[in-house]
Motif scaffolding. Structure first.
Motif, short mmCIF file in Angstrom:
data_model
loop_
_atom_site.label_atom_id
_atom_site.label_comp_id
_atom_site.label_asym_id
_atom_site.label_seq_id
_atom_site.Cartn_x
_atom_site.Cartn_y
_atom_site.Cartn_z
N SER A 70 -15.34 18.91 -6.61
CA SER A 70 -15.65 20.51 -6.82
C SER A 70 -16.84 21.16 -7.58
N GLY A 114 -4.45 25.23 -7.91
CA GLY A 114 -4.83 23.66 -7.29
C GLY A 114 -5.74 23.30 -7.73
N HIS A 115 -6.53 23.73 -8.86
CA HIS A 115 -7.95 23.53 -8.97
C HIS A 115 -8.07 22.25 -10.23
N GLN A 127 -3.28 27.76 2.01
CA GLN A 127 -3.89 28.67 0.23
C GLN A 127 -4.18 30.06 0.84
N TYR A 141 3.46 21.62 3.22
CA TYR A 141 3.12 23.11 2.42
C TYR A 141 4.05 24.21 2.60
N LEU A 175 2.23 24.01 -6.70
CA LEU A 175 0.74 24.58 -6.35
C LEU A 175 0.15 25.76 -6.68
N ASP A 181 -17.61 14.94 -3.13
CA ASP A 181 -16.56 15.36 -4.11
C ASP A 181 -15.34 16.04 -4.87
N PRO A 191 -7.26 14.81 0.77
CA PRO A 191 -5.65 14.14 0.41
C PRO A 191 -4.73 13.63 1.30
N GLN A 192 -3.63 12.86 1.24
CA GLN A 192 -2.23 11.63 1.82
C GLN A 192 -1.87 13.73 2.45
N ALA A 193 -1.80 12.95 3.72
CA ALA A 193 -0.41 14.26 4.03
C ALA A 193 0.40 14.30 2.98
N VAL A 194 0.53 16.03 3.45
CA VAL A 194 1.42 16.66 2.45
C VAL A 194 2.34 18.04 3.13
N ARG A 197 5.06 28.14 0.77
CA ARG A 197 4.67 29.17 -0.20
C ARG A 197 6.15 30.10 -0.64
N ASP A 250 3.66 26.45 -3.22
CA ASP A 250 2.39 27.62 -3.41
C ASP A 250 3.50 28.93 -3.96
N ARG A 255 -2.23 19.54 4.53
CA ARG A 255 -3.35 18.70 3.42
C ARG A 255 -4.99 18.96 4.30
N ILE A 298 -5.71 19.95 -5.88
CA ILE A 298 -6.20 19.08 -5.41
C ILE A 298 -7.14 18.80 -5.37
N PRO A 299 -7.79 18.76 -6.59
CA PRO A 299 -9.00 17.66 -6.83
C PRO A 299 -8.50 16.22 -6.79
N MET A 345 -13.18 13.78 0.71
CA MET A 345 -12.10 13.05 0.87
C MET A 345 -11.07 14.27 0.90
N LYS A 361 -7.73 14.91 -3.89
CA LYS A 361 -8.72 14.46 -2.87
C LYS A 361 -9.21 12.70 -2.73
#
Ligand SMILES: Cc1cc2nc3c(=O)[nH]c(=O)nc-3n(C[C@H](O)[C@H](O)[C@H](O)COP(=O)(O)OP(=O)(O)OC[C@H]3O[C@@H](n4cnc5c(N)ncnc54)[C@H](O)[C@@H]3O)c2cc1C
Ligand code: FES
Ligand code: FES
Lengths: 158, 285
Positions: free
Chosen positions: A43, B33-34, A66, B8, B30, A41, B3-6, B10, B52, A20, B37-38, B1, B41
């Motif tokens: 974007s 991510g736009h 990423q 990843y 993913l 916060d 994110p919670q643990a995740v 690829r 990914d 994360r 990811i927001p 902000m 967050k």
């Protein structure tokens, strides 16, 4: 935990990171490159803009994972140590900043623009900066700074 | 902000992404991510694993074929608007893509991610409806091709089944006399559409022989084809009078969205205004 390898401003790094971890926090907290800022916060503000494989992106909206395998440039790497990039000169000469919080993001975004369009019009400059918010300057001098850096101001600094 | 643990991972190929998705029911794909990811967050979304797909080469291409242009799902908004085959065929795609977010968002966000997310205010869904696109999806059970009109099924929802991913979007090549346009009234901070209108027309000897008019941002249920406006244009001369008469019935009978940016009445008004602008542009009046 993902292991990532990245090249940042010409130096290679490898780290194990939490899935994360945001790229901006990797740059600031792991690598200590605090020139890349976090201004929101949502974007929206663009203060976190860096170049990922040559393209401007918002590092607050990407995971460090990423970026694995990528080459990154931050404001610290834009010009060689001790020198200023023409955009940095432009911002300085044209008073393109007040508090300076948005400036690294503005410059990185403008650098991407000039890479593709060496003499952008005022309109093109304003459009390119749509993702960057400045709460101080009213943008006018930021536009002038970019015109100056691209050699388009009569009164450009020497 | 934060994110919670995740976790990843690829994925190296489409088949690897599909198997990872099958093995991990709480995982999410993913791409750019736009949107994801927001949302992560803000903790609106907390998957256990992110798969990914952004760097899967077989998902990032734009190929102009005889019948259609095929666009890989992981093509970014920027890949699309800077592609010469898209520029010469689908003006609506260029006009829409250029107005998505900002430079940085266009460098990361993908076509596949946008349509899988199916935000009612997103720009691509309306464009794909007007251009009569087909969405190719793949899952453990094989591949399916879904017409755009069947793909978007409502508020943030699509015809994608559990375990499927979008792999390609096909847009039929324009025939002689075809033209398209996308016009939007945008929310100035996010640049999402308050009202967006995509139109595709075919003009034969001055007469509109085919027309598709689609809206996004107008209904909370997502993008839709406005059959009434499309039908009202058919067989008529491509004139301002034809367009004005047709758009008078825009978004009729639709459950129009209302929020702090625009009331129902205002949105409906904007739908007519933007449909007119898009049609005037596509008919080159
Ligand atoms: C500041 C900002 C402004 C924006 N403005 C606009 C705008 O004006 N107009 C607009 O349309 N959009 C806008 N967006 C959204 C942007 O275009 C997103 O990039 C896009 O909606 C999602 O694409 P993505 O590749 O980033 O998807 P992601 O965020 O990676 O994924 C979104 C969702 O789709 C799923 N997904 C992704 N790819 C696939 C696939 N191939 N198959 C199946 N599922 C998949 C993910 O699991 C997730 O649920 C904006 C975003 C930001 C941050
Ligand atoms: S901190 Fe990245 S856009 Fe504001
Ligand atoms: S100079 Fe203060 S935010 Fe731009």
């Amino acid at each position: 935990m993902p292991k990532i390898s990245v090249t940042v401003n010409g130096t290679s790094y490898s780290h194990e990171v939490e899935g994360r971890l945001l790229l901006v926090h990797y740059l600031r907290d792991v690598l200590g490159l605090t020139g890349t800022h976090v201004g929101c916060d949502t974007s929206s503000c663009g203060a976190c803009t860096i170049h990922l494989d040559g393209k401007s992106v918002k590092s607050c909206s990407l995971l460090a994972a990423q970026a694995d395998g990528s080459s990154i440039t931050t404001i610290e790497g834009l010009a060689p140590e001790g020198e200023l990039h023409p955009l940095q000169v432009g911002f300085k000469e044209e008073h393109g900043l007040q508090c300076g919080f948005c400036t690294p993001g503005m410059i990185m975004c403008a650098a991407d623009l000039l890479e593709h369009n060496s003499t952008p019009s005022e309109q093109e400059i304003r459009e390119a900066l749509e993702g960057n918010i400045c709460r101080c300057t009213g943008y006018h001098n930021i536009v002038r700074a970019i015109q100056s850096a691209s050699g388009q101001l009569e009164t450009a600094a020497p | 902000m934060i994110p919670q643990a995740v976790d990843y991972k690829r994925a190296g190929s489409v088949s690897e992404a599909i198997s990872l998705l099958a093995e991990n029911p709480d995982a999410k794909i993913l791409a750019g991510g736009h949107s994801l990811i927001p949302a992560m967050k803000l903790r609106l979304n907390s998957p256990s694993l992110l798969i990914d797909i952004a760097r899967i080469a077989e998902l990032r291409f734009i190929t102009a074929g005889d019948g259609a242009v095929a666009i890989g799902a992981a093509s970014t908004h920027n890949d699309i608007i800077s592609n010469a085959d898209i520029q010469s065929r689908f003006l609506a795609m260029v006009e829409a893509g250029e107005l998505i977010g900002d430079t940085q968002v266009r460098n990361m966000g993908t076509l596949g991610g946008s349509i899988a997310h199916a935000d009612p205010s997103a720009d691509w869904p309306g464009v794909l409806l007007a251009l009569n696109a087909t969405v190719k999806v793949e899952g453990a059970g094989g591949t399916r091709e879904i017409a755009a009109a069947d793909f978007f099924t409502g508020f943030f929802s699509t015809a994608l089944e559990e375990g499927e991913i979008v792999t390609e979007i096909h847009i039929p090549n324009p025939v002689a006399g075809a033209n398209s346009s996308y016009q939007k009234f945008l929310q100035p901070a996010s640049r999402f559409a308050i009202v967006g209108c995509a139109v595709a027309v075919v003009i034969t000897d001055g007469v509109i022989s085919e027309a598709k008019v689609a809206f996004n941002g107008v209904s909370g249920e997502g993008a839709f084809l406005d059959e009434a406006v499309s039908t009202a244009l058919l067989g008529k001369a491509a004139t301002l009078e034809t367009i004005e008469a047709a758009v008078a019935g825009a978004a009729e009978g639709i459950d129009i969205n209302e929020d702090h940016y625009a009331s129902k009445v205002y949105r409906k008004h904007l739908a007519k205004v933007y449909a007119k602008r898009a049609l005037v542009a596509a008919c080159e009046l």
